[in-house]
Design an enzyme around this catalytic site. Structure first.
Site, PDB file in Angstrom:
ATOM      1  N   HIS A   1       0.869  -1.189   0.000  1.00  0.00           N
ATOM      2  CA  HIS A   1       0.000   0.000   0.000  1.00  0.00           C
ATOM      3  C   HIS A   1       0.894   1.225   0.000  1.00  0.00           C
ATOM      4  O   HIS A   1       2.107   1.134   0.255  1.00  0.00           O
ATOM      5  CB  HIS A   1      -0.950   0.005   1.207  1.00  0.00           C
ATOM      6  CG  HIS A   1      -0.243   0.049   2.540  1.00  0.00           C
ATOM      7  ND1 HIS A   1       0.423   1.168   2.995  1.00  0.00           N
ATOM      8  CD2 HIS A   1      -0.079  -0.898   3.501  1.00  0.00           C
ATOM      9  CE1 HIS A   1       0.942   0.927   4.187  1.00  0.00           C
ATOM     10  NE2 HIS A   1       0.660  -0.321   4.508  1.00  0.00           N
TER      11      HIS A   1
ATOM     12  N   ASP B   1      -1.613 -19.659  13.121  1.00  0.00           N
ATOM     13  CA  ASP B   1      -0.426 -20.111  13.851  1.00  0.00           C
ATOM     14  C   ASP B   1      -0.458 -19.573  15.278  1.00  0.00           C
ATOM     15  O   ASP B   1      -0.447 -18.362  15.499  1.00  0.00           O
ATOM     16  CB  ASP B   1       0.838 -19.640  13.133  1.00  0.00           C
ATOM     17  CG  ASP B   1       2.066 -20.408  13.552  1.00  0.00           C
ATOM     18  OD1 ASP B   1       2.347 -20.454  14.763  1.00  0.00           O
ATOM     19  OD2 ASP B   1       2.741 -20.976  12.667  1.00  0.00           O
TER      20      ASP B   1
ATOM     21  N   SER C   1       2.554  -4.913   7.246  1.00  0.00           N
ATOM     22  CA  SER C   1       2.175  -4.636   5.860  1.00  0.00           C
ATOM     23  C   SER C   1       3.353  -4.930   4.944  1.00  0.00           C
ATOM     24  O   SER C   1       4.447  -4.404   5.155  1.00  0.00           O
ATOM     25  CB  SER C   1       1.760  -3.173   5.693  1.00  0.00           C
ATOM     26  OG  SER C   1       0.600  -2.898   6.422  1.00  0.00           O
TER      27      SER C   1
END
Length: 385
Positions: free
Chosen positions: A206, A332, A347
């Site tokens: 992004h 997990d 991110s």
């Protein structure tokens, strides 16, 4: 009933273009997509360069055309997965207007910037034809003005010229326009992948945006640095967590940032030693994504990349570049115990499925930190190129 059958749904969801390597057989690919339930007629298309494009038309009962798919022979795109924590420093091209205010003059409060139509999120590119280098440079240009300033301003995709008449600040006698500007930002994110063929990297998935205006920052120059994660703020429902990191002590850049786009940041990687492996794996095309088990690569402590189990819980069919291609759920327990799922700073974490790099984590669900959005790696590679 036929229109809503599984076979018809699969045919509708087929991409407009399928890329096939020389080692792959198209019938097997179509079968894996469930398209073999409908008869296929092949039409040989015009030969372009050295690549033979083939059109496959799906017909109901061999008569009624349903959809035509273009099949293109292409070589594999190999990518080296990242997952490394990296420091990001970015200097803007021009200065970003982050807010408007007023200037206290002998005649009272005035706001020349507001009167001229300047707005938060605008990028001031030049003053009277002089390129703006920094916030300090812009302040100097304001002080040295001769009653008026001709600004070249970027607002989204549009450029416009504005004339502003600075006023003298009563306190220090300097000319001001009544605007706060910013010329740089810095933070910690995650390296997504590296292309040996391109000699380039991709990160974040992004854009780097201004914290106040949410505007995508333009790039004058930027650096990628090694970083370490020193602490984690665990994500909770309604409160996204965060990775807290520091840049490497030597401060030497490992790469240069050349582009900041809606699909991440891109540039040249000068030091590949930070990568845990220099072995590339195939990039998966967007149409290859499917629900099921996957692997997430991330750094949540120090500088070591770890692999964590996750699951692709939703796949959005996309024929062209767009964000939010998939939804991934962290399963997990090791990662859940440390971060609570996906947190800010993750991110850019790559997602692997079926031995291929399929996507990159971009955003976390605020109300459920175990889930997050991903962008398809295919779109990021297009931007890289």
């Amino acid at each position: 009933m036929l229109n809503y059958s599984d076979s018809m749904r699969v045919v509708r969801n087929l991409p407009e273009t399928i890329y096939v390597s020389e080692a792959e057989r198209l019938p097997e690919i179509l079968s894996s997509n469930g398209a073999s339930a409908v008869r296929v007629d092949r039409q040989q298309a015009e030969r372009m360069s050295d690549v033979a494009d083939t059109l496959y038309t799906f017909r109901l009962l061999g008569l009624v055309p349903l959809k035509t798919v273009q099949v293109v022979r292409a070589g594999e795109t190999l990518l080296v997965p990242g997952g490394n924590a990296v420091g990001i420093t970015l200097h803007t091209a021009g200065v970003l207007v982050v807010g408007l205010g007023s200037v206290e003059t002998e005649d009272g409060a005035q706001s020349p910037a507001s009167a001229a139509g300047l707005a938060g999120g605008d990028v001031i590119v030049s003053v009277d034809g002089i390129a703006v280098c920094s916030a300090a440079h812009f302040s100097e240009l304001c002080s040295d003005c001769n009653g008026s300033m001709r600004l070249l301003v970027e607002r989204g995709e549009e450029r416009r010229a504005l004339t502003i008449y600075p006023v003298r600040d009563r306190e220090n006698g300097c000319y001001r326009i009544g605007a706060w500007v910013r010329d740089s930002t810095a933070g910690v994110g995650t390296l997504s992948f590296y292309s040996q063929q391109e000699g380039a990297f991709a990160a974040l998935g992004h854009p780097v945006s201004d914290i106040d205006t949410q505007s995508t920052l333009t790039v004058r120059d930027g650096k990628l640095l090694s970083a370490e994660i020193v602490d984690v703020i665990r994500g909770e429902q309604g409160e996204p967590g965060e990775l807290l990191g520091v840049f490497s002590p030597d401060g030497r850049p490992i790469g240069t940032i050349e582009k900041n786009t809606d699909f991440g940041i891109f540039g040249k990687l000068d030091n590949t030693e930070i990568l845990s492996s220099i072995q590339g794996i195939p990039m998966a095309y967007a149409y290859e994504a499917h629900t099921g088990k996957a692997t997430l690569l991330a750094t949540v402590c120090g500088s070591t990349v770890e692999a964590y189990e996750c699951e692709i819980s939703r796949v959005n069919t996309q024929q062209s570049p767009s964000a939010k291609g998939m939804i991934v759920t962290v399963t997990d327990e090791r990662l859940l115990s440390v971060t609570g799922g996906i947190v800010q700073g993750m991110s850019g974490s790559p997602i692997l499925q079926d031995g291929k790099l399929i996507g990159v984590v971009t955003h976390v669900f605020v109300n459920d930190p175990t889930k997050g959005y991903c962008i398809y790696a295919e779109w990021m590679v297009q931007q890289m190129r």
